[in-house]
Design an enzyme around this catalytic site. Structure first.
Site, short mmCIF file in Angstrom:
data_model
loop_
_atom_site.label_atom_id
_atom_site.label_comp_id
_atom_site.label_asym_id
_atom_site.label_seq_id
_atom_site.Cartn_x
_atom_site.Cartn_y
_atom_site.Cartn_z
N ALA A 1 0.80 -1.23 0.00
CA ALA A 1 0.00 0.00 0.00
C ALA A 1 0.83 1.28 0.00
CB ALA A 1 -1.02 0.03 1.14
N ALA A 2 2.15 1.19 -0.24
CA ALA A 2 2.95 2.42 -0.35
C ALA A 2 2.46 3.25 -1.54
CB ALA A 2 4.43 2.09 -0.53
N GLY A 3 2.31 2.58 -2.68
CA GLY A 3 1.83 3.27 -3.88
C GLY A 3 0.41 3.81 -3.68
N ASP A 4 -0.44 3.04 -3.03
CA ASP A 4 -1.82 3.48 -2.80
C ASP A 4 -1.85 4.70 -1.89
OD1 ASP A 4 -2.79 1.40 -4.35
OD2 ASP A 4 -3.08 0.06 -2.64
P1 ADP Z 1 4.19 0.64 -5.50
O1 ADP Z 1 3.88 0.36 -4.07
O2 ADP Z 1 2.97 1.01 -6.30
O3 ADP Z 1 5.06 -0.38 -6.18
P2 ADP Z 1 6.52 2.31 -5.03
O4 ADP Z 1 7.20 1.12 -4.47
O5 ADP Z 1 7.20 3.03 -6.14
O6 ADP Z 1 5.04 2.01 -5.51
O7 ADP Z 1 6.28 3.32 -3.80
C1 ADP Z 1 5.51 4.49 -3.92
C2 ADP Z 1 6.13 5.60 -3.10
O8 ADP Z 1 6.20 5.17 -1.73
C3 ADP Z 1 7.57 5.93 -3.48
O9 ADP Z 1 7.61 6.89 -4.53
C4 ADP Z 1 8.12 6.48 -2.16
O10 ADP Z 1 7.75 7.82 -1.97
C5 ADP Z 1 7.40 5.63 -1.12
N1 ADP Z 1 8.23 4.45 -0.75
C6 ADP Z 1 8.13 3.19 -1.22
N2 ADP Z 1 9.06 2.38 -0.69
C7 ADP Z 1 9.79 3.16 0.18
C8 ADP Z 1 10.89 2.93 1.07
N3 ADP Z 1 11.46 1.72 1.18
N4 ADP Z 1 11.35 3.99 1.79
C9 ADP Z 1 10.79 5.21 1.70
N5 ADP Z 1 9.75 5.50 0.87
C10 ADP Z 1 9.24 4.49 0.14
#
Ligand code: ADP
Length: 302
Positions: free
Chosen positions: A247-250
């Site tokens: 859910a980071a992307g969400d």
């Molecule tokens: P998804 O979850 O859709 O694959 P990402 O992995 O690119 O998307 O993550 C989306 C955003 O979440 C990133 O642009 C960043 O801002 C944040 N993020 C993701 N992983 C990390 C991490 N390990 N540390 C810090 N920020 C993170």
């Protein structure tokens, strides 16, 4: 207001020492049902971060569907456009998380498969009266296209987080104000493998040629690549100890739209959204990991 159209899933999570082989029976640990689905995660993120949200989605005519709908209302969203369909059960994901950290997921779309163009059309008034529309790809493409056209014709912002990735018709890309793929999704949609700044520029160019105004490629811990009006840059994210990136992307997408609708500049909105997403990776689960507005402001003030 922000209209979010997308999926709702009940995530059935279980931890396992290793993935079972065919025929093997394994005892798992810490079984729990966590609310998920990309549409719901993004709607919850936007609501917790302060946006007025209309959520267009489908659940089944079952207890978990009704419970989730109630909890979304408690998060402060307008749930009038969450339909209870009788043809299928609420969508689920069966998720095994191995001790290695890898996961293995089986999804049943269930009610999500009924968010088609006809149903979306019946919520045209909601889309046309909102300032922006945010969607993903866990519900039928004809419904997504229908919503995109309604919003675009009404002069609203149309934003697509193209996850999970699938090839998209040019007709849909042509309706988009902004697209927010991660690196893998950008590659599947443009054929350009995103490994550095130059390849990100090339990938974004493919989207621009198809009519997308703004391209944001999220780069995980490396931040976000932005391409807009012949300006390209990478905006760094925040350094945190990652526990679970689910859910980071969400969280990023919901937070980004919240900030944009408050009138923040694109760069300010990205900054806010990366803070919210960084907090989410320090916590377990999907909707359990999404921070509130106050938590995000406190994090930014550190
Ligand atoms: P998804 O979850 O859709 O694959 P990402 O992995 O690119 O998307 O993550 C989306 C955003 O979440 C990133 O642009 C960043 O801002 C944040 N993020 C993701 N992983 C990390 C991490 N390990 N540390 C810090 N920020 C993170």
């Amino acid at each position: 207001t922000l209209t979010i159209l997308g999926s709702i899933n009940a995530d059935h999570l279980i931890q396992v020492s290793h993935f079972p082989q065919p025929g093997e029976t394994l005892s798992g640990r810490n079984y729990q049902v966590v609310y998920g689905g990309k549409g719901a995660n993004q709607a919850v993120a936007a609501a917790r971060l302060g946006a007025k949200v209309n959520f267009i989605a489908c659940v089944g005519n079952d207890d978990i569907g009704r419970e989730m709908k109630k909890s979304f209302a408690q998060e402060g969203m307008n749930t009038a456009a969450i339909s209870e369909v009788t043809q299928a059960r609420t969508g689920i994901a069966m998720i095994q998380v191995a001790d290695s950290g890898e996961n293995s997921i089986v999804i049943s779309a269930g009610a999500n498969a009924y968010l088609n163009a006809d149903r979306v059309q019946s919520f045209a008034h909601i889309i046309e009266q909102s300032d922006a529309l945010l969607m993903q790809l866990e519900t039928p493409l004809d419904g997504v296209l229908c919503a995109a056209k309604l919003a675009k014709q009404a002069g609203k912002q149309v934003v697509l987080n193209p996850a999970p990735a699938q090839p998209l018709p040019d007709e849909l890309l042509g309706q988009l104000t902004m697209i927010t793929p991660n690196e893998t999704e950008a590659e599947i949609l443009t054929g350009v493998k995103v490994v550095d700044y130059q390849s990100a520029v090339q990938s974004a160019q493919v989207f621009h040629q198809k009519g997308v105004e703004m391209v944001l490629i999220t780069l995980g811990a490396k931040g976000v690549f932005v391409s807009h009006q012949n300006q390209q840059e990478i905006v760094q994210g925040f350094v945190v100890q990652a526990t679970d990136t689910t859910a980071a992307g969400d969280t990023f997408n919901g937070a980004l739209m919240t900030a944009l609708l408050e009138g923040k500049s694109l760069n300010q909105a990205i900054h806010f959204a990366q803070a919210a997403a960084a907090i989410s990776v320090t916590r377990l689960g999907a909707q359990t990991s999404i921070p509130t507005r106050q938590e995000t402001l406190d994090f930014l003030a550190q």
